[in-house]
Design a protein around this motif. Sequence first.
Motif, PDB file in Angstrom:
ATOM      1  N   THR A 265       0.727  -0.995   0.089  1.00 56.96           N
ATOM      2  CA  THR A 265       0.001  -0.048  -0.233  1.00 56.96           C
ATOM      3  C   THR A 265       0.973   1.153   0.149  1.00 56.96           C
ATOM      4  OG1 THR A 265      -1.632  -1.161   1.165  1.00 56.96           O
ATOM      5  CG2 THR A 265      -1.727   1.160   1.200  1.00 56.96           C
ATOM      6  N   PRO A 266       0.705   2.223  -1.139  1.00 51.61           N
ATOM      7  CA  PRO A 266       1.695   3.225  -1.094  1.00 51.61           C
ATOM      8  C   PRO A 266       1.174   4.268   0.060  1.00 51.61           C
ATOM      9  CG  PRO A 266       0.540   2.812  -3.176  1.00 51.61           C
ATOM     10  CD  PRO A 266      -0.024   1.945  -2.183  1.00 51.61           C
ATOM     11  N   SER A 267       2.214   4.976   0.344  1.00 51.21           N
ATOM     12  CA  SER A 267       2.253   6.030   1.290  1.00 51.21           C
ATOM     13  C   SER A 267       1.228   7.205   0.985  1.00 51.21           C
ATOM     14  CB  SER A 267       3.656   6.487   2.084  1.00 51.21           C
ATOM     15  OG  SER A 267       3.475   7.647   2.709  1.00 51.21           O
ATOM     16  N   LYS A 268       0.566   7.864   1.735  1.00 52.47           N
ATOM     17  CA  LYS A 268      -0.035   8.918   1.384  1.00 52.47           C
ATOM     18  C   LYS A 268       0.594  10.361   1.925  1.00 52.47           C
ATOM     19  CE  LYS A 268      -4.691   6.851   1.405  1.00 52.47           C
ATOM     20  NZ  LYS A 268      -6.078   6.814   1.953  1.00 52.47           N
ATOM     21  N   GLY A 274       5.954  19.352  10.570  1.00 48.03           N
ATOM     22  CA  GLY A 274       4.699  19.988  11.032  1.00 48.03           C
ATOM     23  C   GLY A 274       3.504  19.568  10.814  1.00 48.03           C
ATOM     24  N   LYS A 275       2.650  20.544  10.235  1.00 48.20           N
ATOM     25  CA  LYS A 275       1.369  20.472   9.850  1.00 48.20           C
ATOM     26  C   LYS A 275       1.217  19.919   8.440  1.00 48.20           C
ATOM     27  CE  LYS A 275      -0.432  23.924  13.028  1.00 48.20           C
ATOM     28  NZ  LYS A 275      -1.169  25.236  12.914  1.00 48.20           N
ATOM     29  N   TRP A 276       2.236  19.898   7.687  1.00 47.25           N
ATOM     30  CA  TRP A 276       2.313  19.711   6.153  1.00 47.25           C
ATOM     31  C   TRP A 276       2.981  18.341   5.774  1.00 47.25           C
ATOM     32  CZ3 TRP A 276       6.774  18.826   2.940  1.00 47.25           C
ATOM     33  CH2 TRP A 276       6.608  18.697   1.565  1.00 47.25           C
ATOM     34  N   CYS A 277       2.271  17.788   4.861  1.00 49.79           N
ATOM     35  CA  CYS A 277       2.658  16.528   4.071  1.00 49.79           C
ATOM     36  C   CYS A 277       2.833  16.758   2.848  1.00 49.79           C
ATOM     37  CB  CYS A 277       1.580  15.577   4.717  1.00 49.79           C
ATOM     38  SG  CYS A 277       1.874  14.494   6.002  1.00 49.79           S
ATOM     39  N   PRO A 350      13.065   9.641   3.390  1.00 44.70           N
ATOM     40  CA  PRO A 350      12.230  10.697   3.670  1.00 44.70           C
ATOM     41  C   PRO A 350      11.743  10.750   5.202  1.00 44.70           C
ATOM     42  CG  PRO A 350      10.941   9.386   2.808  1.00 44.70           C
ATOM     43  CD  PRO A 350      12.166   8.711   2.391  1.00 44.70           C
ATOM     44  N   LYS A 351      11.710  11.969   5.752  1.00 48.15           N
ATOM     45  CA  LYS A 351      11.574  11.966   7.241  1.00 48.15           C
ATOM     46  C   LYS A 351      10.149  12.201   7.651  1.00 48.15           C
ATOM     47  CE  LYS A 351      16.326  13.714   7.892  1.00 48.15           C
ATOM     48  NZ  LYS A 351      17.291  15.005   8.511  1.00 48.15           N
ATOM     49  N   GLY A 352       9.670  12.010   8.560  1.00 54.05           N
ATOM     50  CA  GLY A 352       8.259  12.145   9.203  1.00 54.05           C
ATOM     51  C   GLY A 352       7.166  11.497   8.754  1.00 54.05           C
ATOM     52  N   GLY A 353       7.301  11.073   7.386  1.00 46.79           N
ATOM     53  CA  GLY A 353       6.105  10.536   6.784  1.00 46.79           C
ATOM     54  C   GLY A 353       6.064   9.133   6.944  1.00 46.79           C
ATOM     55  N   ASN A 354       5.013   8.555   6.285  1.00 46.23           N
ATOM     56  CA  ASN A 354       4.623   7.069   6.591  1.00 46.23           C
ATOM     57  C   ASN A 354       5.270   6.223   5.290  1.00 46.23           C
ATOM     58  OD1 ASN A 354       3.214   7.843   8.985  1.00 46.23           O
ATOM     59  ND2 ASN A 354       1.387   8.445   7.461  1.00 46.23           N
ATOM     60  N   PRO A 355       5.927   5.255   5.662  1.00 53.39           N
ATOM     61  CA  PRO A 355       6.629   4.505   4.342  1.00 53.39           C
ATOM     62  C   PRO A 355       5.483   3.629   4.040  1.00 53.39           C
ATOM     63  CG  PRO A 355       7.080   3.363   6.651  1.00 53.39           C
ATOM     64  CD  PRO A 355       6.238   5.057   6.849  1.00 53.39           C
TER      65      PRO A 355
END
Length: 518
Positions: A265-268, A274-277, A350-355
């Motif tokens: 399942t790809p990351s969104k 912070g508040k940004w993705c 990448p940092k902070g996101g969901n793999p």
Amino acid sequence: MVAIKSITAIAALSLVNTAQAWYNDLPSCLSPFDPFVYTGCYDNGQTGQKEALTLRTDLDQQNMTVATCVSHCKVSTALLPEDQCTFPCTGNSSETCGGDTEINIWMDPTFPPLADQTDVSEYVPVGCWTDEATEGKALFYRQDSLDSSTMTTKDCLQSCLSGGFPFAGTEYGGECYCGVVVGNGTALATDASTCNMPCNGNSDETCGGPSRLSLYVAKDLESLEPCGTPPDTSSTITTPPATSTKPPTTSSTTTAPVCTTTTVTPSKCEYKVGKWCSNPVPEWKDKSSCLVSFSQCLLQSTSCFLKAGLPDALSCFQYTEWCTALDLYCLTKCVGTACDKPTFIKKSPPKGGNPPTTQTSTTACPTTVVTTTKTKTTTTPAPTSSCPVPTPTGICTQPTNKKYGYAPGKPVGGIPLPIVTCNNIKNDWNNGNVFKMYTDQNSQNCPTYTRPKCSSACVDACKTQFQQCESVYTDGCKKGLFNSPWKDADAACQAQYNDCLTINKNVKGDGKCTTWTC
């Protein structure tokens, strides 16, 4: 608190009360999107009673399907047993489309709940919007309960907030409208001064104008996956059972073959600050497609500074560096050889996101069944075409000033000038809006410009850079996040803004974006 209208992106099917329905041409979503969630069969009221849903579309009733209704719609009433909704859909008899006085309801699950702490400060101005399209109003829910003679911007925003609407707008000095989406055929007014009527309740504020809407949006109330966001797709690989060369053994037990299924399942949210993705950059397999992904990466950097908030916005510099690392990877690792995203991500995660998530399951292999299917050819509307922008080179120029030390590639505080380049939405490009300023990670939310308005695009870019320079760099200096005195930072931001306006005063964009290509 969850307001009913905060989940108002719903679709329903029924054949009841057609004479009393309120018709409105809401925009259909022609791009793929995550499916709506079916919530049940509801009582839609008898003639003269309040219906479960107030808006009725003008879709063809003789060719109705669930998909048609849901794509056009992207409740306080009695839930009934499922067997009360019995009418087959006129466009697909295998589906159910309500009943005589019953209605099947689907809900868009991508709208966030309306939190108690949300207030009108969440709404930010979008600009002066046209409200004279032949297809209908820009926003469809007029707030008639408000007193137009004392209308203020805050009154309108509060009313829309109470309903959970992400969009709000004031018009003609005393009218207030709310909406989940902005209507078809409306657009940012080419002349912002046409929003020139003071609010009836506060002459210091502007409340639109004749057929002009002062538009506001609360991003936190928008759908998490608006129309145009690809659905949550998964790639599935089924591994057949391994074959054995051992001689058969005598056994009275037969074991069904086992298949292993791996679902990715790809990351969104690929990179979070912070508040940004950030939206995930596309996969690639060679230098050309790798550079396209780099462009998509870099074009999102401005939105990071706009939305992350202090002190998190300082990490947007790291995001820009990550994009630069991707550019270097494309130029050095994709030369004469294959290259791909997983290899780059492993080296520079990448940092902070969901793999991406991977799930493996083992089940009995399905039995292969051969079936014959009759194919019915139908004509469906073509989706809105879009493509990644092939290059992040913009038409606006970063100014140079030796006194303050800024120059191309070296803006004040490291805050880049927003990129104004070709519009990547084909139908909008065909309408003459050939340029776009990329200030949002979802390019459909970015402002667009005609060729004669090139200089206006650069003015907006200079203004956006200045606002970010002040809110991130100057304010950061005040809080000790940078080493410079805040007054020096403020002076540099001001000087850069003035120089930016001067150097981009006569930009025409000649020879740029003359054709739309992917």
